[in-house]
Design an enzyme around this catalytic site. Structure first.
Site, mmCIF file in Angstrom:
data_model
loop_
_atom_site.group_PDB
_atom_site.id
_atom_site.type_symbol
_atom_site.label_atom_id
_atom_site.label_comp_id
_atom_site.label_asym_id
_atom_site.label_seq_id
_atom_site.Cartn_x
_atom_site.Cartn_y
_atom_site.Cartn_z
ATOM 1 C CB VAL A 113 -0.884 0.023 1.264
ATOM 2 C CG1 VAL A 113 -1.779 1.243 1.264
ATOM 3 C CG2 VAL A 113 -1.696 -1.260 1.375
ATOM 4 C CB THR A 114 -0.377 3.410 -2.557
ATOM 5 O OG1 THR A 114 0.830 4.113 -2.926
ATOM 6 C CG2 THR A 114 -1.019 4.155 -1.406
ATOM 7 C CB VAL A 117 4.143 5.166 -3.834
ATOM 8 C CG1 VAL A 117 5.454 5.559 -3.162
ATOM 9 C CG2 VAL A 117 3.562 6.357 -4.586
ATOM 10 C CB CYS A 118 4.112 1.077 -0.915
ATOM 11 S SG CYS A 118 3.682 2.583 -0.040
ATOM 12 C CB THR A 119 3.091 -2.243 -4.819
ATOM 13 O OG1 THR A 119 2.253 -2.176 -3.669
ATOM 14 C CG2 THR A 119 3.159 -3.673 -5.311
#
Length: 194
Positions: A113-114, A117-119
């Site tokens: 998440v998100t 960005v994070c993934t």
């Protein structure tokens, strides 16, 4: 690496930034659905004894703490979670990268998440490193639908296998009539009836 049940069962699970604050920013999927899917992945990893690496970013800020349920479901992984100081691409964090390497797994199941960005950034890095990456697309989301679609498309183009959590659980089960398959059916039915 081939996209087979055997390779899926020899995977590690990476759960990236399932934090209450960050999750509240997601608008491309309902919060409760995203949370349900992330927790199903955590329970599945426990049943199949898959290595799990948890990470969070700036827990003391707007991102907030990890989902409290993760501590109950995955107590060891929760206790040893990698708390990043703000590094966007988790794979650029030395401790996270070392924890991923320590799993010894070539196939990695990733949910973050998100997604935008994070993934996406760690997935691209993992693919560059030669890993087979399965992205549980609905165990994360993005602040907007277009942002989510673009991130998922970028990961797919780079070679990631995008899946919904239910499809991933079915693939990992392989056979619902086995003892593990029966436990996974229970996880799935309990989550879908909640």
């Amino acid at each position: 690496m081939a996209d087979t049940l055997a390779s899926w069962r020899d995977a590690a699970l990476l759960l990236i930034d399932h934090q209450v604050g960050t999750m509240s920013w997601v608008k491309s999927i309902p919060f409760e659905e995203m949370k349900r899917n992330a927790l199903m992945l955590a329970r599945t990893a426990g049943i199949l004894k898959l290595p799990v690496v948890l990470t969070s970013s700036m827990e003391g800020h707007a991102q907030g703490p990890l989902l409290s349920e993760l501590e109950t479901i995955l107590p060891t992984a929760f206790k040893s979670r990698i708390q990043r100081a703000g590094i966007v691409n988790a794979m650029n964090d030395e401790k996270f990268a070392a924890a991923v390497k320590a799993t010894g797994r070539e196939t990695l199941i990733v949910a973050g998440v998100t997604n935008d960005v994070c993934t996406v950034f760690p997935v691209l890095t993992l693919l560059e490193q030669g890993h087979h990456v399965l992205v549980a697309a609905d165990a994360g989301g993005s602040p907007g639908k277009m942002a989510d679609e673009l991130a998922l498309e970028r990961m797919a183009r780079a070679g990631a296998t995008l899946l919904g959590t239910n499809q991933l659980l079915a693939g990992l089960a392989g056979d619902w009539s086995t003892p593990e398959g029966g436990e996974l059916v229970a996880v799935l039915s309990q989550a879908l009836q909640a």
